[in-house]
Structures are given as C-alpha cells and as structure tokens.
Design an enzyme around this catalytic site. Structure first.
Site, short mmCIF file in Angstrom:
data_model
loop_
_atom_site.label_atom_id
_atom_site.label_comp_id
_atom_site.label_asym_id
_atom_site.label_seq_id
_atom_site.Cartn_x
_atom_site.Cartn_y
_atom_site.Cartn_z
N HIS A 86 0.87 -1.20 0.00
CA HIS A 86 0.00 0.00 0.00
C HIS A 86 0.90 1.24 0.00
CE1 HIS A 86 -3.85 2.09 1.46
NE2 HIS A 86 -2.97 3.04 1.18
N HIS B 152 1.52 5.38 -1.60
CA HIS B 152 1.16 6.57 -2.37
C HIS B 152 2.43 7.17 -2.95
CE1 HIS B 152 -2.99 6.71 -0.83
NE2 HIS B 152 -2.45 6.18 0.25
N LEU B 153 2.53 7.16 -4.26
CA LEU B 153 3.75 7.66 -4.91
C LEU B 153 3.58 9.06 -5.47
CD1 LEU B 153 5.48 4.90 -7.07
CD2 LEU B 153 6.33 6.01 -4.99
N LYS C 24 -9.35 -0.14 -5.89
CA LYS C 24 -9.38 0.55 -4.60
C LYS C 24 -10.71 1.23 -4.36
CE LYS C 24 -7.78 2.14 -0.74
NZ LYS C 24 -6.59 2.85 -0.33
N HIS D 124 -10.60 1.14 1.74
CA HIS D 124 -10.37 2.14 2.81
C HIS D 124 -11.57 2.02 3.74
CE1 HIS D 124 -8.76 6.00 4.47
NE2 HIS D 124 -9.95 5.94 5.01
N HIS E 296 -4.77 -0.82 5.88
CA HIS E 296 -4.31 -0.08 7.07
C HIS E 296 -5.27 -0.20 8.25
CE1 HIS E 296 -7.04 2.79 5.24
NE2 HIS E 296 -6.19 3.14 4.31
N LEU F 160 -5.12 9.25 8.02
CA LEU F 160 -6.43 8.60 8.03
C LEU F 160 -6.29 7.14 7.60
CD1 LEU F 160 -8.62 11.45 6.57
CD2 LEU F 160 -8.74 10.51 8.88
N ASP G 61 1.27 2.52 3.59
CA ASP G 61 0.41 3.69 3.42
C ASP G 61 1.25 4.96 3.53
OD1 ASP G 61 -1.84 5.12 2.82
OD2 ASP G 61 -2.70 5.02 4.83
N ALA H 170 -4.07 14.86 5.48
CA ALA H 170 -3.83 13.60 6.18
C ALA H 170 -2.76 12.80 5.45
CB ALA H 170 -5.12 12.80 6.25
O1 DOR Z 1 -3.52 9.53 5.69
C1 DOR Z 1 -3.84 9.21 4.56
N1 DOR Z 1 -3.26 9.77 3.48
N2 DOR Z 1 -4.80 8.31 4.40
C2 DOR Z 1 -5.31 8.02 3.20
O2 DOR Z 1 -6.20 7.22 3.13
C3 DOR Z 1 -4.84 8.74 1.99
C4 DOR Z 1 -3.50 9.25 2.17
C5 DOR Z 1 -3.07 10.25 1.11
O3 DOR Z 1 -3.26 9.98 -0.06
O4 DOR Z 1 -2.53 11.28 1.48
ZN ZN Z 2 -3.48 5.00 1.58
#
Ligand code: DOR
Ligand code: ZN
Length: 345
Positions: free
Chosen positions: A13, A15-16, A101, A138, A176, A221, A249, A265
């Site tokens: 998991h 985020h790039l 997703k 999620h 997560h 989150l 995450d 977040a």
């Molecule tokens: O904290 C988070 N950041 N939770 C998520 O579900 C998305 C992520 C983000 O893309 O920044």
């Molecule tokens: Zn995420």
C-alpha cells in the site's frame, strides 16, 4: 542479533504521487521493496486501465537507472459509482492492474470521486469476484453521526459485512487496519479477507497527535487510535498469521500542506519503512516473524510469486534527516531528526 537478512519485502500500500514529487520519493521505496501496490488517488484519479498504464510508464521512467530492474509498480484502479464490469475485465486482462481501490466518497485525501454508495458498484464487484481481482478497501464510514475514532469499527458492520455476505468469494484487503475490532474481524472471518498494517499505526497511539501541542505530521487517516488498538495491531503483525501483511500507506504531503490551518492527512514513512517495522518487531521480541509479514504473506494473498533476492538490516544507530526534497517543496519524514536503531545496508 546484530544483522538480519530477509527475503526482499514488498509494500502492499503506497502513495507515490506524480511528476517531480514522485521522482523525489520513488527511490526510497525502490531501495527496499521489490514491488509496491500503487494507490490511484491522484488528481484526477486513476479510473481506467489506460490511465493506470500511463501512470505505470511514468513511474518506470522516473526510476533511477540503477533501480530500473529491481522495482515493479503494481497498479490499482480507483472504484467509482460508474465503474463498469467491462472496466474490470480490461483491468484484469492488462496484467498490470492487481486490485481495485474502494474509497468511500469524502473519506480521505482525493476521495471526492469515490463511491457514494457501494450498492452502485455491485455489477463491478460481481465481475471482480468472478474473475478474481481483489478489492482494496479504505474501511471508514463517512456518516457525520459517527465519531472520527469509530469510523473503522462502524464500517465493519455497516458496509464490510453486508458486502462480504453478498460477494462471499470476493478477495478483500482491509487496508491499514487501526483497531482491535478490525483485527478480531479479520482473524475470525472465513471469507478470503486479509489486512495490511502500517508502521506508523504500529509505532504510535493517538497521544502522539497531541503531545505537548498539535503534531500535524502525525495526522493520517484512519487517524491514530488508543493504545489498546495499537497493541492489537502488534499482536496481529507478529502473530505469523498470513492474513496480515506489510503496507506502509506512506503518504507524502509537502511541509506547507501539512503545517497549515487545515492540514492534509498522511504520514511519510517510505524513507525508512523496513527499519521502522524492524524496530516494532524487535520490541515485540518477534524479529523471527518479520520476514513472513514483510515478504511472504502479501505475495501469497495476491497470488504473486515471492521474491528471491534478499536485504540485510544491521543494528546501527542513525539519524533520520530533518527534511527531504519533495519536488519544489520540502517533505518532513516520519521521525525527522530522530534516531533509528536498524539500518538497511
Ligand atoms: O492519511 C492518509 N493519506 N490516508 C489516506 O487514506 C490517503 C493518504 C493520502 O493519499 O494522502
Ligand atoms: Zn493510503
């Protein structure tokens, strides 16, 4: 133990982001992980296989030449009310999309185009169950009557359970997980459901958001929870149960988007992910369980081959930089300026 050699892990998991920000963070993940499941919550979101293929090509083009052959991005599509069964078939046939997703609309960063009501996605979900494409969830409700700390718990009863009853063969990753409730649920269900666990939810409880003042870099989150929940996560991660596996995450945001009146977040952990997990497992006296959690369970659940090469961690104290470059901006990494006791060599 002063060194630890394990099969190269995967991040299930991640985020790039995109463009210059992606170029800045990508080498940190590729240094440690053989593969990563790439989240589709870009602006605009990755809703078609064509968009996923284009994003994948941008990631591969951004990899430094030295890492080009050793990192594979595994793509996901962003489920919407309008995702059609044909989109699912196309995704599966591409061979590069490994999951769909599900963001409840409004649940988190860039989720505005997410699902307003899961019943709108039944045809797509039916097809996913049929052709064996997992749903990555999620797991938080967005109902305004639900307390932010209870969003995950309510998701189980209000959304997840009915969904699993309707599609019993659908493979689901409860992403997560942050609560004892979610851990118990995943442990007890007979359905094909697994869960990813982040390093930050293993390392921190919700006090960390408020210790001596507000800490925007500890806001993510699902939000951090009470200590009892953190302990349940540690128990699950170190249990050896193949239903639980590593997913950072890691979610970078610029310093200016975090340190502001309404901050984003997301916690960035990819710079030291495997070292952070090693610290957790060592403290739990369970370093012997790290390899399966980090390198076997996720691959097995996704029905992908396990990696063959290895990485070595050394017991060595090092200081995490106070900031990293993030395109034209700065990124404050998790544990900025603090010590870490394991180092990947
Ligand atoms: O904290 C988070 N950041 N939770 C998520 O579900 C998305 C992520 C983000 O893309 O920044
Ligand atoms: Zn995420």
């Amino acid at each position: 133990m002063t060194t630890l050699t394990i099969t190269r892990p995967d991040d299930w998991h991640l985020h790039l982001r995109d463009d210059a920000q992606m170029c800045a963070v990508l080498p940190y993940s590729a240094r440690q992980f053989a593969r990563a499941m790439i989240m589709p919550n870009l602006k605009p979101p990755v809703v078609t296989t064509e968009m996923a293929l284009a994003y994948r090509a941008r990631i591969l083009a951004a990899l430094p030449a030295t890492q080009l052959t050793c990192f594979e991005p595994l793509m996901t599509l962003y489920l919407t009310d309008n995702t059609a069964p044909a989109d699912i078939i196309r995704a599966k046939e591409s061979g590069v999309v490994h999951g769909i997703k599900y963001y409840p609309a409004g649940a988190t960063t860039n989720s505005a185009a997410g699902v307003t009501n899961i019943s709108k996605c039944y045809a797509a979900l039916e097809m996913m169950a049929q052709i064996n494409l997992p749903l990555l969830v999620h797991g938080e409700v967005t109902d305004p009557d639900v307390d932010v700390f209870d969003r995950e718990k309510f998701f189980i009863d209000r959304v997840l359970l009915p969904l699993m009853q309707r599609f019993p063969s659908l493979r689901i990753v409860f992403e997560h997980v942050t609560t004892r409730d979610a851990v118990t649920f995943v442990n007890e269900t007979a359905n094909p459901v697994a869960a990813s666990i982040t390093a930050h939810h293993l390392l921190l409880n919700r006090n960390a958001i408020f210790q001596g003042g507000i800490h925007p870099h500890h806001f993510c989150l699902p939000v951090l929870k009470r200590e009892t929940h953190r302990l349940a996560l540690i128990e699950a991660a170190t249990s050896g149960n193949p239903k639980f596996f590593l997913g950072t995450d890691s979610a970078p945001h610029s310093q200016s988007n975090k340190e502001t009146a309404c901050g984003c977040a997301g916690i960035y952990t990819a710079h030291a992910a495997i070292e952070l997990y090693a610290e957790v497992f060592e403290q739990a006296n369970a370093l012997d369980k790290l390899e399966a959690f980090a390198s076997f369970h996720g691959a097995d659940f996704y029905q992908l081959p396990r990696n063959h090469d290895h990485i070595t961690l050394k017991k060595e104290t090092w200081i995490i930089p106070t900031q990293l470059e993030f395109g034209a901006e700065n990124l404050i990494p998790f544990r900025a300026g603090e010590y870490l006791s394991w180092k990947m060599i």
